[in-house]
Design a protein around this motif. Sequence first.
Motif, mmCIF file in Angstrom:
data_model
loop_
_atom_site.group_PDB
_atom_site.id
_atom_site.type_symbol
_atom_site.label_atom_id
_atom_site.label_comp_id
_atom_site.label_asym_id
_atom_site.label_seq_id
_atom_site.Cartn_x
_atom_site.Cartn_y
_atom_site.Cartn_z
ATOM 1 N N GLU A 1 -3.593 95.924 96.266
ATOM 2 C CA GLU A 1 -4.714 96.489 95.515
ATOM 3 C C GLU A 1 -5.601 95.385 94.943
ATOM 4 O O GLU A 1 -6.840 95.472 94.986
ATOM 5 C CB GLU A 1 -4.188 97.376 94.385
ATOM 6 N N ILE A 2 -4.989 94.337 94.406
ATOM 7 C CA ILE A 2 -5.763 93.214 93.857
ATOM 8 C C ILE A 2 -6.593 92.550 94.955
ATOM 9 O O ILE A 2 -7.772 92.216 94.749
ATOM 10 C CB ILE A 2 -4.808 92.205 93.193
ATOM 11 N N ILE A 3 -5.994 92.371 96.120
ATOM 12 C CA ILE A 3 -6.709 91.749 97.237
ATOM 13 C C ILE A 3 -7.876 92.621 97.676
ATOM 14 O O ILE A 3 -8.985 92.129 97.928
ATOM 15 C CB ILE A 3 -5.735 91.488 98.398
ATOM 16 N N GLN A 4 -7.651 93.934 97.757
ATOM 17 C CA GLN A 4 -8.731 94.832 98.174
ATOM 18 C C GLN A 4 -9.877 94.817 97.175
ATOM 19 O O GLN A 4 -11.054 94.867 97.553
ATOM 20 C CB GLN A 4 -8.201 96.256 98.360
ATOM 21 N N ARG A 5 -9.566 94.740 95.882
ATOM 22 C CA ARG A 5 -10.618 94.629 94.872
ATOM 23 C C ARG A 5 -11.460 93.379 95.126
ATOM 24 O O ARG A 5 -12.691 93.410 95.038
ATOM 25 C CB ARG A 5 -10.012 94.537 93.475
ATOM 26 N N ALA A 6 -10.780 92.272 95.405
ATOM 27 C CA ALA A 6 -11.494 91.012 95.629
ATOM 28 C C ALA A 6 -12.361 91.079 96.872
ATOM 29 O O ALA A 6 -13.483 90.543 96.886
ATOM 30 C CB ALA A 6 -10.490 89.863 95.733
ATOM 31 N N VAL A 7 -11.871 91.747 97.915
ATOM 32 C CA VAL A 7 -12.684 91.936 99.121
ATOM 33 C C VAL A 7 -13.911 92.774 98.799
ATOM 34 O O VAL A 7 -15.041 92.454 99.203
ATOM 35 C CB VAL A 7 -11.852 92.588 100.239
ATOM 36 N N SER A 8 -13.727 93.848 98.030
ATOM 37 C CA SER A 8 -14.838 94.733 97.672
ATOM 38 C C SER A 8 -15.878 94.022 96.826
ATOM 39 O O SER A 8 -17.081 94.304 96.921
ATOM 40 C CB SER A 8 -14.308 95.962 96.922
ATOM 41 N N ARG A 9 -15.437 93.070 95.975
ATOM 42 C CA ARG A 9 -16.386 92.306 95.156
ATOM 43 C C ARG A 9 -17.118 91.235 95.957
ATOM 44 O O ARG A 9 -18.077 90.645 95.465
ATOM 45 C CB ARG A 9 -15.650 91.600 94.017
ATOM 46 N N GLY A 10 -16.620 90.931 97.145
ATOM 47 C CA GLY A 10 -17.183 89.847 97.928
ATOM 48 C C GLY A 10 -16.547 88.500 97.634
ATOM 49 O O GLY A 10 -17.025 87.463 98.107
ATOM 50 N N GLY B 1 -12.004 88.612 103.629
ATOM 51 C CA GLY B 1 -11.305 89.764 104.180
ATOM 52 C C GLY B 1 -9.908 89.827 103.606
ATOM 53 O O GLY B 1 -9.493 88.920 102.867
ATOM 54 N N PRO B 2 -9.163 90.855 103.924
ATOM 55 C CA PRO B 2 -7.823 91.002 103.358
ATOM 56 C C PRO B 2 -6.831 90.029 103.987
ATOM 57 O O PRO B 2 -7.028 89.549 105.104
ATOM 58 C CB PRO B 2 -7.463 92.454 103.694
ATOM 59 N N ILE B 3 -5.768 89.728 103.236
ATOM 60 C CA ILE B 3 -4.647 88.961 103.778
ATOM 61 C C ILE B 3 -3.376 89.752 103.548
ATOM 62 O O ILE B 3 -3.361 90.733 102.793
ATOM 63 C CB ILE B 3 -4.535 87.564 103.132
ATOM 64 N N ASP B 4 -2.322 89.319 104.195
ATOM 65 C CA ASP B 4 -1.016 89.973 104.057
ATOM 66 C C ASP B 4 -0.541 89.836 102.609
ATOM 67 O O ASP B 4 -0.395 88.718 102.103
ATOM 68 C CB ASP B 4 -0.018 89.306 104.992
ATOM 69 N N PRO B 5 -0.287 90.953 101.910
ATOM 70 C CA PRO B 5 0.186 90.845 100.518
ATOM 71 C C PRO B 5 1.528 90.148 100.389
ATOM 72 O O PRO B 5 1.861 89.633 99.321
ATOM 73 C CB PRO B 5 0.248 92.300 100.046
ATOM 74 N N THR B 6 2.307 90.111 101.477
ATOM 75 C CA THR B 6 3.576 89.385 101.428
ATOM 76 C C THR B 6 3.336 87.901 101.170
ATOM 77 O O THR B 6 4.068 87.255 100.410
ATOM 78 C CB THR B 6 4.353 89.563 102.745
ATOM 79 N N VAL B 7 2.298 87.346 101.800
ATOM 80 C CA VAL B 7 1.968 85.935 101.589
ATOM 81 C C VAL B 7 1.468 85.724 100.160
ATOM 82 O O VAL B 7 1.837 84.752 99.491
ATOM 83 C CB VAL B 7 0.922 85.469 102.618
ATOM 84 N N ALA B 8 0.620 86.644 99.683
ATOM 85 C CA ALA B 8 0.136 86.553 98.305
ATOM 86 C C ALA B 8 1.296 86.614 97.325
ATOM 87 O O ALA B 8 1.314 85.908 96.308
ATOM 88 C CB ALA B 8 -0.864 87.676 98.024
ATOM 89 N N HIS B 9 2.286 87.442 97.624
ATOM 90 C CA HIS B 9 3.470 87.554 96.781
ATOM 91 C C HIS B 9 4.215 86.220 96.713
ATOM 92 O O HIS B 9 4.628 85.783 95.631
ATOM 93 C CB HIS B 9 4.381 88.649 97.337
#
Length: 201
Positions: A137-146, A150-158
Amino acid sequence: MTAGKQPGGRPRDSRVDDKILQATRELIDEDGYPALTMDQVAARAGVGKAAIYRRYASKAEMAFAATMHGQWPPPLPDAGSLYDDLLALARAFHVRTATPAARHVAPALIGEIAGNPELHTRFQDTFLAAEHAALAEIIQRAVSRGELAGPIDPTVAHLLLLGSFAAGLYIINLTIDDTMITDLAAAAAAGITALADRQHQ
């Protein structure tokens, strides 16, 4: 860490859940994790041991659920930027995972997971799945803000944020203060941004 129904599809009694977790927390606070037993928890909670084993396969699993009790991750409103969202999540994670009880219980659970495929699957499907969903969800927010290409795998973000956090707490045994939390959030934001740029050129 199990689902909200007993075997056979019957809804679990949340009052029993609460009694078990409360008794577990009290006993850990009083005598420490090593002295904790299922018999003690059953007696303190006023339930049968079978009720505990329907919910938790081991002492470590039960104790981890108790020390990480409540909704996790908590609802985190949009903080306005990728960094601020990651910082809010990291601070919430710290509140739950840096307590003395959690620092005793988590390594025991990690040890049990290594040798128990069923427990590993439940841990993946509950706690880790919830953390990955929060990061997605945090990643998608950042994509939407510009902010992100683009999105990345949340597993890597974790791994970049909460994985390094957990390693610091439970393996390196660091004392993590708010300065380190903000540094980890900044490093994770930079890493996520760089990875998104690389994957979406």
